[in-house]
Design a protein around this motif. Sequence first.
Motif, short mmCIF file in Angstrom:
data_model
loop_
_atom_site.label_atom_id
_atom_site.label_comp_id
_atom_site.label_asym_id
_atom_site.label_seq_id
_atom_site.Cartn_x
_atom_site.Cartn_y
_atom_site.Cartn_z
N TRP A 47 -50.52 -28.08 46.16
CA TRP A 47 -50.51 -29.38 45.49
C TRP A 47 -49.06 -29.79 45.19
O TRP A 47 -48.66 -30.93 45.39
N GLN A 48 -48.28 -28.82 44.74
CA GLN A 48 -46.87 -29.08 44.46
C GLN A 48 -46.14 -29.46 45.74
O GLN A 48 -45.33 -30.37 45.75
N ASP A 49 -46.44 -28.76 46.82
CA ASP A 49 -45.81 -29.09 48.11
C ASP A 49 -46.14 -30.52 48.53
O ASP A 49 -45.29 -31.25 49.02
N GLU A 50 -47.41 -30.90 48.34
CA GLU A 50 -47.83 -32.25 48.69
C GLU A 50 -47.09 -33.28 47.84
O GLU A 50 -46.60 -34.30 48.35
N LEU A 51 -46.97 -33.02 46.56
CA LEU A 51 -46.23 -33.92 45.67
C LEU A 51 -44.76 -34.00 46.08
O LEU A 51 -44.17 -35.07 46.11
N PHE A 52 -44.19 -32.85 46.39
CA PHE A 52 -42.79 -32.80 46.81
C PHE A 52 -42.59 -33.59 48.11
O PHE A 52 -41.64 -34.35 48.24
N ARG A 53 -43.51 -33.43 49.06
CA ARG A 53 -43.44 -34.16 50.32
C ARG A 53 -43.55 -35.66 50.08
O ARG A 53 -42.76 -36.45 50.61
N LYS A 54 -44.51 -36.07 49.24
CA LYS A 54 -44.67 -37.50 48.94
C LYS A 54 -43.44 -38.04 48.22
O LYS A 54 -42.98 -39.16 48.50
N TRP A 55 -42.92 -37.27 47.29
CA TRP A 55 -41.71 -37.70 46.57
C TRP A 55 -40.56 -37.89 47.55
O TRP A 55 -39.83 -38.87 47.48
#
Length: 171
Positions: A47-55
């Motif tokens: 989930w953190q990776d997905e947030l980081f990618r979106k950011w």
Amino acid sequence: YQRRVREAVVSTQSTGDTETPSDSAMRHSPSCASEDNQVSMRRMMEWQDELFRKWTECHEELIKNLVKHHDSMYKMIHSELRNSNGKRPLPDEEEVDVDTYHDQELVKWLRGHGFLEDDMKKVLREKFFLDDLLKMVTYDDLRDLDLKAGPRVRLWKCIEQSRQKMSNGVS
């Protein structure tokens, strides 16, 4: 954990690796954690990776938009500052009433030298006084008035003649 995430981000940026912050964190996580905790941690890191990618995508898009906006603003300002001749922009095409102009001495002077009303309006649109015209205006200033070459040269000749008369003490 946050320090490891930052280190992973810096490491990825400096080395070009594709390791995400959660990969780095997983490598450094204690091996004694239960399998359920590891699954939960893995989901949280995904989930953190997905947030980081979106950011990262949003940040890149924001930078691209800022650069586009900056470029378009620069082009707009540049085009407003210059007309097609490379001169300053022409003033707004406000209608000038020759008969009610604030300096009737200038109007009389222009008429006395045979200038057409359209050419007079181009001079009056700049809100000159006769004194300004006769003492301070340069030939380059006249180029900015949008006068055709003939009237511009004649106006400059009249200005020079008036300056010569003033310097000789003739009214």
